[in-house]
Design a protein around this motif. Structure first.
Motif, PDB file in Angstrom:
ATOM      1  N   ASP A  47      64.421  20.222   8.603  1.00 35.34           N
ATOM      2  CA  ASP A  47      64.202  19.646   9.939  1.00 35.34           C
ATOM      3  C   ASP A  47      64.651  18.189  10.032  1.00 35.34           C
ATOM      4  OD1 ASP A  47      63.118  22.067  10.621  1.00 35.34           O
ATOM      5  OD2 ASP A  47      61.041  21.410  10.482  1.00 35.34           O
ATOM      6  N   LEU A 247      65.082  19.399  18.289  1.00 36.45           N
ATOM      7  CA  LEU A 247      64.036  18.570  17.709  1.00 36.45           C
ATOM      8  C   LEU A 247      62.783  18.578  18.580  1.00 36.45           C
ATOM      9  CD1 LEU A 247      66.246  15.569  16.585  1.00 36.45           C
ATOM     10  CD2 LEU A 247      65.040  17.158  15.076  1.00 36.45           C
ATOM     11  N   LYS A 250      61.020  21.906  17.912  1.00 38.55           N
ATOM     12  CA  LYS A 250      60.412  22.067  16.588  1.00 38.55           C
ATOM     13  C   LYS A 250      59.351  21.025  16.271  1.00 38.55           C
ATOM     14  CE  LYS A 250      62.423  24.675  13.075  1.00 38.55           C
ATOM     15  NZ  LYS A 250      62.778  24.687  11.661  1.00 38.55           N
ATOM     16  N   THR A 251      59.622  19.769  16.590  1.00 35.44           N
ATOM     17  CA  THR A 251      58.740  18.699  16.121  1.00 35.44           C
ATOM     18  C   THR A 251      57.726  18.232  17.151  1.00 35.44           C
ATOM     19  OG1 THR A 251      60.313  16.959  16.759  1.00 35.44           O
ATOM     20  CG2 THR A 251      60.550  17.902  14.560  1.00 35.44           C
ATOM     21  N   GLU A 252      58.010  18.420  18.448  1.00 34.89           N
ATOM     22  CA  GLU A 252      57.075  17.965  19.478  1.00 34.89           C
ATOM     23  C   GLU A 252      56.206  19.115  19.996  1.00 34.89           C
ATOM     24  OE1 GLU A 252      56.469  14.892  20.581  1.00 34.89           O
ATOM     25  OE2 GLU A 252      57.907  14.023  19.176  1.00 34.89           O
ATOM     26  N   HIS A 254      56.332  22.268  18.554  1.00 30.78           N
ATOM     27  CA  HIS A 254      56.022  23.123  17.397  1.00 30.78           C
ATOM     28  C   HIS A 254      56.214  24.611  17.723  1.00 30.78           C
ATOM     29  CE1 HIS A 254      54.465  19.503  15.561  1.00 30.78           C
ATOM     30  NE2 HIS A 254      53.697  19.312  16.627  1.00 30.78           N
ATOM     31  N   GLY A 374      61.152   9.729  17.000  1.00 32.45           N
ATOM     32  CA  GLY A 374      60.948  11.016  17.651  1.00 32.45           C
ATOM     33  C   GLY A 374      61.934  11.256  18.778  1.00 32.45           C
TER      34      GLY A 374
END
Length: 427
Positions: A47, A247, A250-252, A254, A374
């Motif tokens: 990631d 991103l 996936k990262t914010e 999920h 982010g």
């Protein structure tokens, strides 16, 4: 019915109709490939936003270095043949990567090499394809055909990511890549079936078509420089959704690859609506239209970074996509409808260079920013800088006068005269 007929008017031209059908298949699968490639990079890198930025930079670096020469080739040689060769080359590259994925031992640097090779082909294909539209339909239908090209691109952008998300989850990345390899045959067949005698070509093709001559021509046209400058800024800081959306998913939020496809499709849905809206355009847009749409895009992208939930992000991305495509079409039409056909390949090569050539630097900057702060900060920053740039050019847009186009070479399907009297010489 009359409005509907006008919307799809350029599809009455057989050559362009073939082109659209072939492109719709190929571009849909290309967007599937984009999603698969980005998802694969994230899996291989844990990631990493920086790794995603590097692969994007590798794909667009050849655009920065070679696109002006691609435009030179487009002005000097048969655009139809160039498109045939370019699509065959892209299909071969996708096939090689797909087979490599099936074998199994794929490393991150393999993906980088593939991206670099594909970008090299695209540096020739993109300016050729954009400038070839006017040869297929002539000057009168060029705004409509350009908008229809944006429409099929965004239909593909809606459908492709959604299908890719499902296929990646149920099958694998390799299946998506191999489907994309086969899809290039759609463009190859459609271009091969065209009737060369019905193309609107310049009576005389320049023998040298120097890059410097093209730059000198553009340098004397302030009305072309202003939209290109805005395209450069927005392309550098604003049009980085290929990095921010995976991103964000996936990262914010999920979520999985299906939600990533949904975010991409939402952006594309708004873009598609804008593309259909611009099919009604019949002339060259003003500088104020270009600047106003850039202002709207910057504001909406910044607000998108504040989206608290996935549904809210989808709604805001649809609005952002509308503003993005409206700006892209307005700037494209202003540049293309204001340029001499003898220089159009080189003019659109510079436009493509500015539009896509900033991507390597933009990808690295966005990747680093997303890595440390982010993806939301990448959206805030891109939107606010785009908004500031558009506001700064607003006074120039109000004073911008539209000079008459330079002397044009006659265009015709098959001879130095127009067989269709409605076609007028000249973006």
């Amino acid at each position: 019915m009359k409005t509907c007929g006008r919307t799809f008017q350029s599809l009455s031209v057989r050559n362009f109709r073939l082109f659209v059908f072939g492109q719709l298949l190929s571009v849909t699968c290309t967007w599937m490939m984009v999603i698969a490639q980005d998802w694969l990079v994230l899996e291989l890198s844990g990631d990493s936003a920086t790794a995603l930025g590097v692969v994007t930079a590798m794909q667009f670096t050849p655009v920065l270095l070679l696109t002006l020469y691609g435009g030179r080739l487009a002005d000097r040689y048969d655009k139809r043949r160039i498109l045939l060769l370019a699509n065959l080359a892209s299909g071969f590259l996708a096939l090689a990567l797909g087979l490599w994925l099936l074998i199994g031992d794929v490393r991150l640097w393999h993906i980088w090499l593939f991206a670099l090779a594909l970008g090299t082909v695209n540096s020739v294909e993109a300016p050729t394809r954009i400038s070839f539209v006017s040869e297929m339909v002539g000057t009168e239908l060029l705004p409509n055909a350009s908008a229809m090209s944006a429409a099929y691109f965004n239909v593909a952008r809606v459908v492709g990511p959604a299908i890719a998300g499902l296929l990646i989850a149920r099958l694998d990345v390799a299946a998506v890549v191999l489907i994309n390899a086969v899809s290039y045959l759609g463009t190859v067949v459609s271009v091969a079936l065209m009737r060369p005698s019905e193309l609107h070509r310049a009576a005389v093709r320049p023998r040298k078509a120097g890059v410097v001559d093209g730059l000198r021509y553009i340098g004397g046209r302030p009305d072309l420089i202003l939209p290109m400058a805005l395209v450069g800024v927005l392309g550098l800081v604003g049009f980085n959704f290929q990095l921010t959306l995976p991103l964000l998913a996936k990262t914010e939020f999920h979520t999985d690859s299906t939600a990533f496809g949904l975010l991409s499709s939402s952006l594309a849905a708004g873009s598609l609506l804008a593309a259909f809206v611009t099919t009604a355009r019949r002339g060259r847009p003003t500088a104020l239209v270009v600047t106003g749409s850039a202002l709207a895009f910057g504001a909406l992208e910044a607000v998108t970074g504040l989206a608290p939930t996935l549904p809210a992000a989808c709604v805001l991305l649809a609005l952002t996509g509308f503003a993005m495509m409206y700006f892209a079409q307005a700037s494209n039409h202003r540049v293309q409808l204001g340029s001499d056909p003898a220089y159009r390949g080189r003019v659109m090569a510079l436009y493509t260079l500015i539009f896509q050539g900033t991507t390597p630097l933009a990808a690295l900057l966005t990747g680093l920013l997303s890595e440390h702060w982010g993806p939301r900060w990448a959206l805030y920053t891109g939107g606010l800088i785009s908004l500031t740039a558009a506001a700064a050019t607003l006074p120039l847009s109000r004073r911008s006068a539209q000079p008459p186009p330079g002397p044009n070479l006659p265009t015709r399907p098959g001879s130095s005269r127009h067989r269709n009297p409605r076609k007028t010489p000249l973006p």
